[in-house]
Design an enzyme around this catalytic site. Structure first.
Site, mmCIF file in Angstrom:
data_model
loop_
_atom_site.group_PDB
_atom_site.id
_atom_site.type_symbol
_atom_site.label_atom_id
_atom_site.label_comp_id
_atom_site.label_asym_id
_atom_site.label_seq_id
_atom_site.Cartn_x
_atom_site.Cartn_y
_atom_site.Cartn_z
ATOM 1 N N SER A 131 0.833 -1.194 0.000
ATOM 2 C CA SER A 131 0.000 0.000 0.000
ATOM 3 C C SER A 131 0.876 1.256 0.000
ATOM 4 O O SER A 131 1.657 1.455 -0.929
ATOM 5 C CB SER A 131 -0.948 -0.063 1.197
ATOM 6 O OG SER A 131 -2.096 0.700 0.992
ATOM 7 N N ASP A 236 -9.802 -6.442 -4.433
ATOM 8 C CA ASP A 236 -9.305 -5.288 -3.677
ATOM 9 C C ASP A 236 -10.204 -4.091 -3.930
ATOM 10 O O ASP A 236 -10.282 -3.569 -5.043
ATOM 11 C CB ASP A 236 -7.873 -4.966 -4.104
ATOM 12 C CG ASP A 236 -7.178 -3.970 -3.190
ATOM 13 O OD1 ASP A 236 -7.884 -3.211 -2.492
ATOM 14 O OD2 ASP A 236 -5.938 -3.948 -3.189
ATOM 15 N N HIS A 264 -7.382 -6.267 -0.258
ATOM 16 C CA HIS A 264 -6.234 -5.392 -0.050
ATOM 17 C C HIS A 264 -5.204 -6.020 0.898
ATOM 18 O O HIS A 264 -4.007 -5.821 0.745
ATOM 19 C CB HIS A 264 -6.717 -4.052 0.508
ATOM 20 C CG HIS A 264 -5.698 -2.961 0.436
ATOM 21 N ND1 HIS A 264 -5.128 -2.545 -0.749
ATOM 22 C CD2 HIS A 264 -5.136 -2.193 1.410
ATOM 23 C CE1 HIS A 264 -4.270 -1.565 -0.511
ATOM 24 N NE2 HIS A 264 -4.250 -1.343 0.792
#
Length: 285
Positions: A131, A236, A264
């Site tokens: 991320s 995601d 995610h």
């Protein structure tokens, strides 16, 4: 943290992981963190393992060593890998000082991460970034091609789209979150600092969108020369599916793997499979 693709589809469990709140007080007694001063900034880090290949784990927004990477730190083969993980500046135990944000936040983190590895006297290493940590990894790899042996990233984006920004703005006010959503982050930061961090982070993403036309690091992707493994979860709801496709196209020779049911936080849910893939990729370079 990569940004929100469809806010309405994010349930509590997924959001908790997105925020780096996979929190557990029962830290391993065999793994001791320590701090180092880098340019006046306290940085908390962990170094474990004796493997020939060194990896640096980079967590997502507001994430820490243990909130984001417990299954990797505990389960990756430490005879094959030496693992370094950090709390980014102003996150977790990398305080004081408090976190400050500006539109260059990812570039700033990349410079500090490089300095950390310099201070630890680790000239060659691979990056494993999730991320926001994935974004930092992209920049770090592009800026330090002579140092980075390989790059693994998932849930990262090199630009921001309007839909993602609008999703974030809907959850800027943490008082509107459920107690279950707030609690894990409050346990890490305290209520006031968590609120401050989250609001400042969301506001900074808006600044990047408005002042940089959404661009974070698109122009330097072609400078990434190391073997790169892009992983994506097809389910995601945070990282838009355009991002891994774009990164795969722009980073020459990169490899793309999609978890059909992955979200995610796929590295947490599918930890064993993820760890095996990452280990094999790092060993192959």
């Amino acid at each position: 943290m990569a940004l929100f693709k469809n806010f309405s589809k994010i349930n509590f469990t997924q959001t908790k992981f997105i925020l780096g709140a996979f929190y557990n007080r029962n830290f391993s007694t065999e793994m001791k963190e320590t701090t180092i001063d880098l340019q006046g900034q306290t940085i908390n880090y962990l170094k474990v393992g004796t493997g020939k290949k060194t990896i640096l784990l980079l967590p997502g927004a507001l994430g820490t060593i243990w909130t984001d990477f417990r299954p990797q730190i505990e389960k990756l083969d430490k005879n094959k890998l030496t693992i370094v993980a950090w709390d980014p500046p102003g996150y977790g135990k990398s305080r004081p000082p408090k976190r400050t944000f500006d539109k260059n936040l990812y570039h700033t983190d990349a410079k500090l991460a490089a300095e950390l590895m310099n201070k630890l006297n680790i000239p060659k290493y691979s990056l494993v970034g999730w991320s926001d940590g994935g974004i930092t990894s992209l920049i770090l790899a592009a800026k330090n091609p002579e140092r980075i042996e390989a790059l693994v990233e998932w849930g990262a984006n090199s630009y921001i789209i309007k839909e993602e920004l609008e999703g974030l703005k809907k959850i800027r006010d943490v008082s509107k979150w459920s107690e279950r959503m707030r609690k894990p982050m409050i346990e890490v930061y305290g209520e006031a600092y968590f609120r401050e961090l989250w609001e400042n982070w969301v506001d900074t993403i808006e600044v990047i969108y408005k002042e940089n036309n959404g661009n974070i690091c698109k122009e330097i992707l072609s400078d990434i020369k190391c073997p790169t493994f892009i992983i994506h979860g097809a389910q995601d709801a945070v990282c838009h599916s355009d991002h891994p496709t774009y990164l795969h196209k722009e980073i020459k020779g990169s490899k793309l793997h999609v978890f059909p049911d992955g979200k995610h936080n796929l590295h947490l849910k599918y930890a064993d499979e993820f760890n095996d893939m990452v280990t094999k990729f790092i060993e192959s370079v």
